[in-house]
Design a protein around this motif. Sequence first.
Motif, PDB file in Angstrom:
ATOM      1  N   UNK A 177      46.631  13.875 -64.441  1.00 40.09           N
ATOM      2  CA  UNK A 177      46.439  13.916 -63.076  1.00 40.09           C
ATOM      3  C   UNK A 177      45.140  14.473 -62.401  1.00 40.09           C
ATOM      4  N   UNK A 178      44.682  15.531 -63.199  1.00 42.81           N
ATOM      5  CA  UNK A 178      43.304  15.969 -62.613  1.00 42.81           C
ATOM      6  C   UNK A 178      42.068  14.911 -62.728  1.00 42.81           C
ATOM      7  N   UNK A 179      42.168  13.968 -64.016  1.00 42.48           N
ATOM      8  CA  UNK A 179      40.979  13.110 -63.821  1.00 42.48           C
ATOM      9  C   UNK A 179      41.523  11.946 -63.023  1.00 42.48           C
ATOM     10  N   UNK A 180      42.633  11.657 -62.790  1.00 38.93           N
ATOM     11  CA  UNK A 180      43.076  10.782 -61.461  1.00 38.93           C
ATOM     12  C   UNK A 180      42.423  11.028 -59.965  1.00 38.93           C
ATOM     13  N   UNK A 181      42.341  12.382 -59.881  1.00 37.29           N
ATOM     14  CA  UNK A 181      41.843  13.160 -58.735  1.00 37.29           C
ATOM     15  C   UNK A 181      40.351  12.712 -58.494  1.00 37.29           C
ATOM     16  N   UNK A 182      39.754  12.890 -59.795  1.00 34.85           N
ATOM     17  CA  UNK A 182      38.240  12.925 -60.110  1.00 34.85           C
ATOM     18  C   UNK A 182      37.700  11.461 -59.737  1.00 34.85           C
ATOM     19  N   UNK A 183      38.681  10.534 -59.869  1.00 35.83           N
ATOM     20  CA  UNK A 183      38.032   9.254 -59.768  1.00 35.83           C
ATOM     21  C   UNK A 183      38.247   8.804 -58.126  1.00 35.83           C
ATOM     22  N   UNK A 184      38.798   9.693 -57.432  1.00 32.40           N
ATOM     23  CA  UNK A 184      38.873   9.168 -55.971  1.00 32.40           C
ATOM     24  C   UNK A 184      37.910  10.232 -55.243  1.00 32.40           C
ATOM     25  N   UNK A 185      37.106   9.504 -54.059  1.00 31.54           N
ATOM     26  CA  UNK A 185      36.261  10.122 -53.337  1.00 31.54           C
ATOM     27  C   UNK A 185      37.098  11.070 -52.344  1.00 31.54           C
ATOM     28  N   UNK A 186      37.511  12.196 -52.769  1.00 36.66           N
ATOM     29  CA  UNK A 186      38.091  13.252 -52.256  1.00 36.66           C
ATOM     30  C   UNK A 186      37.777  14.738 -52.300  1.00 36.66           C
ATOM     31  N   UNK A 187      37.660  15.618 -51.256  1.00 38.59           N
ATOM     32  CA  UNK A 187      37.220  16.899 -51.689  1.00 38.59           C
ATOM     33  C   UNK A 187      38.239  17.673 -52.602  1.00 38.59           C
ATOM     34  N   UNK A 188      37.757  18.315 -53.484  1.00 40.76           N
ATOM     35  CA  UNK A 188      38.657  19.044 -54.582  1.00 40.76           C
ATOM     36  C   UNK A 188      38.266  20.367 -54.885  1.00 40.76           C
ATOM     37  N   UNK A 189      39.319  21.185 -55.365  1.00 43.88           N
ATOM     38  CA  UNK A 189      38.859  22.413 -55.904  1.00 43.88           C
ATOM     39  C   UNK A 189      40.015  22.782 -56.863  1.00 43.88           C
ATOM     40  N   UNK A 190      39.739  23.667 -57.712  1.00 44.07           N
ATOM     41  CA  UNK A 190      40.721  24.341 -58.440  1.00 44.07           C
ATOM     42  C   UNK A 190      40.942  25.900 -57.904  1.00 44.07           C
ATOM     43  N   UNK A 191      41.898  26.180 -57.205  1.00 43.09           N
ATOM     44  CA  UNK A 191      42.059  27.360 -56.349  1.00 43.09           C
ATOM     45  C   UNK A 191      42.267  28.619 -57.274  1.00 43.09           C
ATOM     46  N   UNK A 192      42.994  28.522 -58.335  1.00 41.96           N
ATOM     47  CA  UNK A 192      43.195  29.593 -59.238  1.00 41.96           C
ATOM     48  C   UNK A 192      43.125  29.210 -60.873  1.00 41.96           C
ATOM     49  N   UNK A 193      42.302  29.184 -61.375  1.00 40.28           N
ATOM     50  CA  UNK A 193      42.337  28.762 -62.816  1.00 40.28           C
ATOM     51  C   UNK A 193      41.084  29.130 -63.387  1.00 40.28           C
ATOM     52  N   UNK A 194      40.934  29.484 -64.654  1.00 36.94           N
ATOM     53  CA  UNK A 194      39.801  30.022 -65.407  1.00 36.94           C
ATOM     54  C   UNK A 194      39.348  29.241 -66.647  1.00 36.94           C
ATOM     55  N   UNK A 195      38.658  29.526 -67.404  1.00 35.64           N
ATOM     56  CA  UNK A 195      38.014  28.530 -68.630  1.00 35.64           C
ATOM     57  C   UNK A 195      38.922  28.546 -69.668  1.00 35.64           C
ATOM     58  N   UNK A 196      39.154  27.583 -70.097  1.00 33.66           N
ATOM     59  CA  UNK A 196      40.372  27.181 -71.241  1.00 33.66           C
ATOM     60  C   UNK A 196      39.318  27.636 -72.559  1.00 33.66           C
TER      61      UNK A 196
END
Length: 306
Positions: A177-196
Amino acid sequence: MRLVDLHCDVLYSLWKNPKKSFYAPNDLAVNAHWMEAFHQMVQVMALYVPISIPHNQRLPIVLQMIDIFHRDILSKGNKKYKWLRYAEDWSNLAPNEKGFVLSLEGCEAISDDESVFWNLVDKGVQIFGLTWNYGNLLGDGIGETRKAGLSLQGKQFLRWCQRANAIVDVSHLNEKGFWDCMAVDVSVMASHSNAKQICPHPRNLTDEQIQALICKEGIVGLTFVPEFLSANPSLDDIVRHIEHICMLGGENHLAIGSDFEGIDKPLACLNNLGDIPHLLDYLSKFFSDELIQKICYKNFMHKILI
């Protein structure tokens, strides 16, 4: 000291327990008392409905939380508290004023009803997390076993967000789902996530995801959930996550997404908003004042004002 915090669950706590007050000094991890410690502050207020509530009953609860925000927080702020709906509201925020933004965490309340989406936009919701940890009509969260990406309706939802100039929050989405969002011209953020790479929790982001957010001019909100920091969490782990994301090129894309009121067992040294100054003092041993200011407010404000 200025601060933007991209995620807290205060409205859920107030809805769950009406006896609590945003203006009591000890009721909530984010409250009026702690906000006064900051020269200027913006708090993103999540609208989160627990998974125990059936999907078809969630919209009334979201609307109740919005009413709680206006009635029990905004209207009692002696005109010092501002509802930030437009870019000019951010730029007009005066010293010592506090701003609030509404974010929907999981879009079950909207489902496939576009009129509900626009109603919530009209009510000031600016950030939309399509799912929580599990699946819904729009797509799958990080904990959904079928591991699908966005549905056709989820991709349609992204087009609604485009038209509304809304921000899509990818924190709870699974990787597809993340990569589906990346494929669209829409403003994005991950509001509360750290580095895996630093802590392999499913809710954290891979290096590739972080770099994709950077390329898309998105934001990564560092969160204080202990399980997202390390197996034996401490402030040093926050330092490690910052160093790693900066190493990936994220210096201008880091922010804070505390998840206060959404943490079952917070760090003893980072229990509430009042502990943030102590955290910043600790970070100053490792990072420049400029980087700390970027993380605290500059990066996200730049995203809003460009």
